[in-house]
Design a protein around this motif. Structure first.
Motif, PDB file in Angstrom:
ATOM      1  N   LEU A  17       0.835  -1.210   0.000  1.00 45.02           N
ATOM      2  CA  LEU A  17       0.000   0.000   0.000  1.00 45.02           C
ATOM      3  C   LEU A  17       0.868   1.258   0.000  1.00 45.02           C
ATOM      4  O   LEU A  17       0.540   2.249  -0.670  1.00 45.02           O
ATOM      5  CB  LEU A  17      -0.928   0.004   1.220  1.00 45.02           C
ATOM      6  CG  LEU A  17      -2.180  -0.867   1.088  1.00 45.02           C
ATOM      7  CD1 LEU A  17      -2.962  -0.868   2.387  1.00 45.02           C
ATOM      8  CD2 LEU A  17      -3.063  -0.407  -0.058  1.00 45.02           C
ATOM      9  N   LEU A  18       1.985   1.208   0.731  1.00 43.98           N
ATOM     10  CA  LEU A  18       2.907   2.353   0.725  1.00 43.98           C
ATOM     11  C   LEU A  18       3.421   2.601  -0.695  1.00 43.98           C
ATOM     12  O   LEU A  18       3.528   3.756  -1.133  1.00 43.98           O
ATOM     13  CB  LEU A  18       4.078   2.089   1.678  1.00 43.98           C
ATOM     14  CG  LEU A  18       3.774   2.232   3.166  1.00 43.98           C
ATOM     15  CD1 LEU A  18       4.990   1.826   3.997  1.00 43.98           C
ATOM     16  CD2 LEU A  18       3.379   3.662   3.504  1.00 43.98           C
ATOM     17  N   ALA A  19       3.753   1.515  -1.402  1.00 40.67           N
ATOM     18  CA  ALA A  19       4.238   1.657  -2.778  1.00 40.67           C
ATOM     19  C   ALA A  19       3.142   2.228  -3.678  1.00 40.67           C
ATOM     20  O   ALA A  19       3.406   3.084  -4.531  1.00 40.67           O
ATOM     21  CB  ALA A  19       4.714   0.306  -3.300  1.00 40.67           C
ATOM     22  N   VAL A  20       1.900   1.761  -3.479  1.00 45.85           N
ATOM     23  CA  VAL A  20       0.778   2.283  -4.278  1.00 45.85           C
ATOM     24  C   VAL A  20       0.640   3.792  -4.061  1.00 45.85           C
ATOM     25  O   VAL A  20       0.506   4.564  -5.018  1.00 45.85           O
ATOM     26  CB  VAL A  20      -0.536   1.549  -3.904  1.00 45.85           C
ATOM     27  CG1 VAL A  20      -1.748   2.260  -4.493  1.00 45.85           C
ATOM     28  CG2 VAL A  20      -0.492   0.114  -4.378  1.00 45.85           C
ATOM     29  N   ILE A  21       0.704   4.185  -2.781  1.00 44.46           N
ATOM     30  CA  ILE A  21       0.582   5.623  -2.461  1.00 44.46           C
ATOM     31  C   ILE A  21       1.711   6.399  -3.144  1.00 44.46           C
ATOM     32  O   ILE A  21       1.489   7.449  -3.758  1.00 44.46           O
ATOM     33  CB  ILE A  21       0.607   5.830  -0.921  1.00 44.46           C
ATOM     34  CG1 ILE A  21      -0.669   5.260  -0.315  1.00 44.46           C
ATOM     35  CG2 ILE A  21       0.749   7.308  -0.564  1.00 44.46           C
ATOM     36  CD1 ILE A  21      -0.630   5.125   1.204  1.00 44.46           C
ATOM     37  N   LEU A  22       2.929   5.854  -3.091  1.00 45.66           N
ATOM     38  CA  LEU A  22       4.086   6.515  -3.703  1.00 45.66           C
ATOM     39  C   LEU A  22       3.850   6.741  -5.202  1.00 45.66           C
ATOM     40  O   LEU A  22       4.082   7.838  -5.726  1.00 45.66           O
ATOM     41  CB  LEU A  22       5.334   5.661  -3.483  1.00 45.66           C
ATOM     42  CG  LEU A  22       6.627   6.226  -4.036  1.00 45.66           C
ATOM     43  CD1 LEU A  22       7.159   7.296  -3.097  1.00 45.66           C
ATOM     44  CD2 LEU A  22       7.674   5.130  -4.183  1.00 45.66           C
ATOM     45  N   PHE A  23       3.363   5.718  -5.889  1.00 49.36           N
ATOM     46  CA  PHE A  23       3.192   5.841  -7.339  1.00 49.36           C
ATOM     47  C   PHE A  23       1.998   6.718  -7.696  1.00 49.36           C
ATOM     48  O   PHE A  23       2.004   7.378  -8.730  1.00 49.36           O
ATOM     49  CB  PHE A  23       3.096   4.454  -7.982  1.00 49.36           C
ATOM     50  CG  PHE A  23       4.451   3.837  -8.160  1.00 49.36           C
ATOM     51  CD1 PHE A  23       5.228   4.128  -9.265  1.00 49.36           C
ATOM     52  CD2 PHE A  23       4.987   3.012  -7.191  1.00 49.36           C
ATOM     53  CE1 PHE A  23       6.494   3.602  -9.416  1.00 49.36           C
ATOM     54  CE2 PHE A  23       6.252   2.468  -7.316  1.00 49.36           C
ATOM     55  CZ  PHE A  23       7.017   2.763  -8.437  1.00 49.36           C
ATOM     56  N   ILE A  24       0.985   6.717  -6.822  1.00 55.97           N
ATOM     57  CA  ILE A  24      -0.152   7.614  -7.074  1.00 55.97           C
ATOM     58  C   ILE A  24       0.312   9.070  -6.926  1.00 55.97           C
ATOM     59  O   ILE A  24      -0.016   9.928  -7.747  1.00 55.97           O
ATOM     60  CB  ILE A  24      -1.322   7.294  -6.120  1.00 55.97           C
ATOM     61  CG1 ILE A  24      -1.990   5.981  -6.561  1.00 55.97           C
ATOM     62  CG2 ILE A  24      -2.349   8.425  -6.114  1.00 55.97           C
ATOM     63  CD1 ILE A  24      -3.082   5.483  -5.629  1.00 55.97           C
TER      64      ILE A  24
END
Lengths: 301, 223
Positions: free
Chosen positions: A238-245
């Motif tokens: 989820l942290l990675a998803v937030i980063l890419f968003i």
């Protein structure tokens, strides 16, 4: 009824205290795995964009003649090259690039101004190939040689091959990192399971003594580590998803977070692949814990 | 039911704890295992409940020769044995109810089917009002009674108890002994290791006496 349900849910293993470091390690590894997976997705997408951009294109480069007046000869040969291309089977359209556009193309390397204007830049003819058709390049080169002896055909195959190699290298490197992270996750889960087995040795021994099958004891451990690894991996992913968003949002408003890198924005379809991270993390921890418990039980009579 | 033939037992390179032990426990028998401290009683019980393999000799349990039997059979054999450990070995994160229910869970019995059995046995041992108590909140005697309830709840074919009345008063000791006799009457073979001569004198039973790792008194039926 409440008593019954409570007994049904009760695990034969106590909830482990002080397991936070394990959660943090798994979350970090899941985050790194998500970054690697995103690198794979971005490399694939970039390679596709490059291929789409260059495939189906031909460029004829007409160099300034070595002798004689440059501009009239360049203009004559370029017009002739356009005519040859327009009458070549498989060519959809051909047009000469303006001098201004050519200067813009070399601007990153040569700069702009009077110096560039004085340089004998080649003329470029951009041609599109009818989708699905092949152009007889040898015949095209022979015909061009007759009317534009200083013209050279470039079908970008060389560049496409190099870009494909670059994209493949990035993808395989990212796959390699994913593999290393999977190995590290396996080792971490094995270490944690062994520590758990050592901490709960008396319980394992008692259950074994009471006639519990290895699968019953193993399931108590593997469920515990499945839950731990799944939830920690979910946090990392989820942290990675937030980063890419966030990166995508910055690109959307015109800010490029990382110079010299292709766009980092990923679509929802691509981000959905990150759901594999907690699933894989959970599965690795589950299998590792199970195998570790069975290995340990083999050493008990 | 149980046959020992020339069984010897040593831990690692140490001295033999049991030497040439041979005996037979008939199905449905009730036996007291006696002997001074260090005679090897606990080691003999460990061999019986399959916690350790013998160093030598043959053990036959429920008609199965343990030396040649597949290890895959052992869990099923162990589930036919109820054990009251000297140190109780209760799981402290589980309630008294859950501890007693454990053998039934291991046997795959559905919780709806064993709830009444667990409640009944806990009531029998005088813990009907403390079913949800954690072992750490119970006294030594109460913990011992939970351990006994856990050993008998699944009505095992063989009940092995190591000093089962060591921490309870004589009234409760007699009550627990009645429970063992009742279980024996229903067909369970019972073997109890004890120092309590008063316990041995009670009821129809036989005695095995171990001294210095050797069986000096063979099982003989007492009137």
């Amino acid at each position: 009824m409440r008593l019954v349900l409570r007994a049904q849910r009760k695990s034969v293993l106590p909830r482990e205290a002080g397991a936070a470091p394990l959660d943090i390690v798994i979350a970090i590894m899941a985050f790194l795995a998500a970054l690697s997976l995103c690198a794979v997705l971005i490399a694939q997408r970039t390679a596709q964009d490059w291929r789409r951009g260059l495939a189906g294109k031909l460029t004829v480069q007409v160099l300034p003649p070595a002798q004689g007046p440059t501009q009239p000869a360049l203009a004559r040969e370029t017009r002739a090259a356009v005519r040859v291309l327009e009458t070549t089977p498989g060519i959809f359209s051909a047009h000469e690039l303006s001098e201004a556009k050519t200067e813009r193309l070399v601007e990153p390397w040569l700069g702009k101004g009077a110096l560039v204007a004085d340089l004998p830049l080649p003329r470029l003819v951009d041609a599109s190939v009818v989708p699905g058709m092949r152009v007889d390049l040898a015949a095209l080169r022979r015909r061009l040689k007759k009317v534009a002896p200083d013209g050279y055909v470039d079908d970008h195959r060389h560049w496409l091959a190099r870009l494909s190699r670059l994209a493949d290298t990035i993808m395989w490197s990212a796959y390699g990192v994913l593999g290393l992270i999977a190995i590290a996750t396996t080792a971490t889960a094995a270490f944690a399971t062994r520590a758990g087995l050592a901490a709960h040795h008396d319980i394992v021994e008692l259950l074994h003594q009471m006639g519990a099958h290895g699968s019953f004891i193993a399931s108590a451990f593997d469920r515990h580590y499945l839950r731990t690894a799944f939830s920690a991996s979910l946090v990392g992913a989820l942290l990675a998803v937030i980063l890419f968003i966030v990166a995508g949002g910055l690109e959307y408003v015109g800010l490029k977070p990382m110079a010299h890198l292709p766009p980092l924005a990923l679509g929802m379809g691509q981000l959905a692949w990150l759901a594999l991270i907690p699933l894989a993390g959970g599965a690795i921890a589950w299998a590792t814990a199970r195998l570790s418990v069975f290995a340990a039980l083999r050493n008990i009579y | 039911m149980v046959r020992f033939e020339n069984v010897g037992m040593r831990y690692g390179p140490g001295p033999e704890i049991l030497r040439d032990v041979s005996f037979v426990l008939e199905a449905g028998s009730f036996t007291f295992l006696t002997g001074p401290s260090g005679a090897g009683k606990t080691t003999l019980l460990k061999l019986l409940y399959l916690a350790e393999p013998p160093s030598r000799g043959l053990i036959t349990l429920f008609g199965t020769d343990l030396a040649t039997a597949s290890r895959h059979l052992f869990p099923a054999l162990r589930r036919r044995i109820g054990v009251v450990f000297q140190d109780f070995r209760l799981l402290d994160h589980l309630s008294a109810f859950d501890n007693v229910a454990l053998p039934l869970r291991l046997s795959g019995v559905r919780i709806e089917d064993f709830r009444q059995d667990v409640e009944e046995i806990l009531t029998w041992v005088g813990l009907g009002s403390r079913m949800q108590a954690r072992p750490s909140t119970l006294s030594g005697g109460e913990q011992q009674r939970v351990a006994i309830a856990r050993a008998v709840v699944a009505r095992p074919d063989l009940l092995i108890a190591d000093e089962p009345t060591g921490n309870v008063d004589s009234d409760m000791g007699q009550r627990l002994l009645r429970l063992f006799f009742e279980l024996n009457r229903l067909g369970t073979t019972v073997l109890i290791a004890t120092h309590d001569r008063g316990l041995i004198a009670t009821g129809r039973s036989q005695e095995m006496r171990l001294v210095d790792g050797r069986l000096v008194t063979m099982p003989t039926v007492r009137p």
